[in-house]
Write an enzyme that holds these catalytic residues in place. Structure first.
Site, PDB file in Angstrom:
ATOM      1  CG  PHE A  72       3.743  10.848   5.759  1.00  0.00           C
ATOM      2  CD1 PHE A  72       3.659  12.101   5.178  1.00  0.00           C
ATOM      3  CD2 PHE A  72       3.123  10.649   6.980  1.00  0.00           C
ATOM      4  CE1 PHE A  72       2.983  13.135   5.795  1.00  0.00           C
ATOM      5  CE2 PHE A  72       2.450  11.674   7.611  1.00  0.00           C
ATOM      6  CZ  PHE A  72       2.368  12.931   7.013  1.00  0.00           C
ATOM      7  N   GLY A 103       0.828  -1.202   0.000  1.00  0.00           N
ATOM      8  CA  GLY A 103       0.000   0.000   0.000  1.00  0.00           C
ATOM      9  C   GLY A 103       0.857   1.244   0.000  1.00  0.00           C
ATOM     10  CG  ASP A 105      -8.224   7.670  13.111  1.00  0.00           C
ATOM     11  OD1 ASP A 105      -9.338   8.123  12.754  1.00  0.00           O
ATOM     12  OD2 ASP A 105      -7.274   7.501  12.329  1.00  0.00           O
TER      13      ASP A 105
END
Length: 512
Positions: free
Chosen positions: A149, A145, A264
């Site tokens: 960054f 993936g 999150d």
């Protein structure tokens, strides 16, 4: 330790009997461990009886000398009451006996083990924890993936063959996006990962860097996340929904117990491994808290999963605590059950609730208790995960699939709609959930992605960039190198070397 005892019993005749007894105690200990983690409660009495007959009874095949007549009588009494005992209590039947066996083994041969070559080998393994790895210790396989960054790459550690996921992040990109505090922000994620280790997390094993890149080496879970079960028409079965929520509750309870709020939680951060267990990723927005400062005031998270106390914390100037994570568990449960978000007009203090369609009253009750807008009334706000685990949703319960059109929502293509429209779910045995001994109904819901040549080429290209950066660092000025150095970054997990050794041993035995 077992090798040491076995070899000593074979090579030193004068100690054969005593070491054979220690080996029997060791086998007793391991059998009891299996007994404690057996997922089928119905077979516990049979297992207990077998252990008693083999190791405890005076005429047993391996009767242990560490038990007195009173110990044997006490265990016999416990076994006679086993059927009427709660499962959690039944699993503790041999706890005292285990302690007695360990004490006897320690007295008999542990000092000899510490002076043996077997223990010297363990020390050699432990010494590897002081050696920081580099890219040359890994063979890159393919890109899994990509993000803002950098990339996540599948790698193989060369000295043991263990496969990992390597997260490669560019320092310059992080500095540009995160600002002057980029070191502190990115180091916080690494520090939190280094504190945690759980069966339902993607755990950190190594962290290292060079002047251009920061690298994290973690558990490999290539199958993907749960987002497709809320973003598409594909759905989880009622059993799979409860399983996923069960493991999320377990890992959230663990994280909160480590004094960390996650903040999150969402389907994209929940992977499913090859045997069907949920694995939590991404500690980027997590925060540590303590008794003196148990709350936070930052408005962070993903909008549609954000608890109301987090959403309005700045306007109301009210801090929030770990109850914000339990709200998000409620959003997940609603989405997995209904395929939609629970509220509309979330930008209002009193959003409109969508009445869902539920497979059971318990499902509806837990979900709405978690979605309570007032965090002080929300389930989990007082007693945390224990309060949620005690909800009827996790007890034995019947479910019924709600109708869609003229039939029921399809689950299994090999069964008729009528056959799969109803069912019964067993009670959750929380004591063994994190031991991963219960077969998962989610095994296979996420297939391993097909290997693509371009992903392999990408991985090789990234590895080349890292190698070039390491080579350039050797010739660079020390001040230039220090400019991008994250001083607290380098890390080797205390479990990494041991787990690699155990996994490579298992692979060798399997091959033989």
């Amino acid at each position: 330790f077992r090798k040491y005892m076995t070899r000593t019993a074979e090579e030193e005749p004068e100690q054969r009997d005593s070491f054979a007894m220690s080996l029997a105690m060791f086998e007793f200990f391991m059998d009891v461990q299996d007994f404690k983690s057996e997922p089928d409660a119905k077979v516990l009495p049979e297992m207990a009886k077998k252990i008693f007959v083999n190791f405890v009874e005076e005429k047993g095949t391996m009767a242990l000398s560490c038990f007195s007549a009173a110990d044997r009588e006490a265990l016999a009494t416990k076994l006679s009451n086993l059927l009427s005992s709660p499962v959690a209590e039944a699993r503790k039947t041999f706890d005292a006996a285990q302690e007695a066996a360990v004490g006897a083994i320690e007295k008999q041969c542990f000092s000899g083990f510490l002076a043996s070559e077997h223990f010297a080998y363990i020390l050699e393994l432990k010494a590897k924890e002081n050696i920081k790895p580099t890219l040359s210790d890994f063979k890159v396989v393919r890109v899994l993936g990509e993000g803002g960054f950098g990339q996540v790459i599948e790698v193989v550690k060369r000295d043991c063959g263990v496969r990992y996921a390597m997260k490669v992040m560019q320092k310059e990109a992080m500095k540009h996006n995160l600002g002057s505090a980029w070191r502190k922000k990115i180091a916080m994620e690494q520090q939190l990962l280094s504190l945690l280790n759980h069966a339902f997390m993607v755990n950190l094993y190594y962290a290292f860097q060079n002047p251009e890149f920061l690298i994290l080496v973690m558990d490999l879970v290539p199958s993907g996340d749960l987002s497709e079960f809320v973003l598409t028409k594909k759905r989880l079965t009622p059993e799979q929904v409860r399983w996923a929520i069960m493991e999320v509750v377990e890992v959230m309870g663990y994280i909160h117990g480590c004094r960390i709020m996650y903040r999150d939680l969402k389907p994209e951060n929940l992977l499913v491994d090859e045997v069907g267990h949920v694995r939590l990723i991404d500690m980027g927005l997590a925060a540590r808290y303590g008794d003196k400062n148990p709350t936070r005031t930052s408005r962070v998270g993903t909008d549609c999963y954000m608890a109301p106390e987090v959403r309005w914390c700045r306007r109301k100037r009210e801090p929030y605590g770990v109850s914000c994570d339990w709200y998000t568990v409620g959003v997940l449960l609603y989405e997995f059950s209904n395929g939609a978000l629970p509220f509309t007009q979330r930008d209002q203090e009193k959003p409109t609730y969508r009445e869902g369609q539920w497979t059971s009253p318990q499902n509806k009750s837990l979900c709405e208790s978690l979605l309570e807008q007032d965090w002080t009334k929300r389930i989990g706000s007082k007693n945390g995960a224990a309060e949620i685990k005690d909800h009827p949703f996790f007890k034995k319960a019947d479910w019924e699939m709600f109708p869609v059109g003229n039939g029921f929502r399809a689950i299994d293509q090999d069964k008729s709609e009528k056959d799969q429209a109803k069912g019964t779910l067993p009670e959750i045995d929380w004591d063994i959930v994190s031991q991963c001994k219960i077969p998962s109904p989610m095994k296979g819901v996420k297939g391993v992605p097909k290997k693509k040549k371009d992903k392999e080429v990408q991985a090789q290209r990234t590895a080349g960039h890292i190698a070039e950066a390491e080579k350039a660092a050797a010739d660079a000025d020390a001040q230039v190198v220090a400019e991008y150095d994250v001083t607290t970054w380098d890390y080797v997990s205390s479990k990494a070397i041991t787990e690699e050794y155990m996994q490579s041993m298992f692979q060798c035995v399997s091959s033989i």
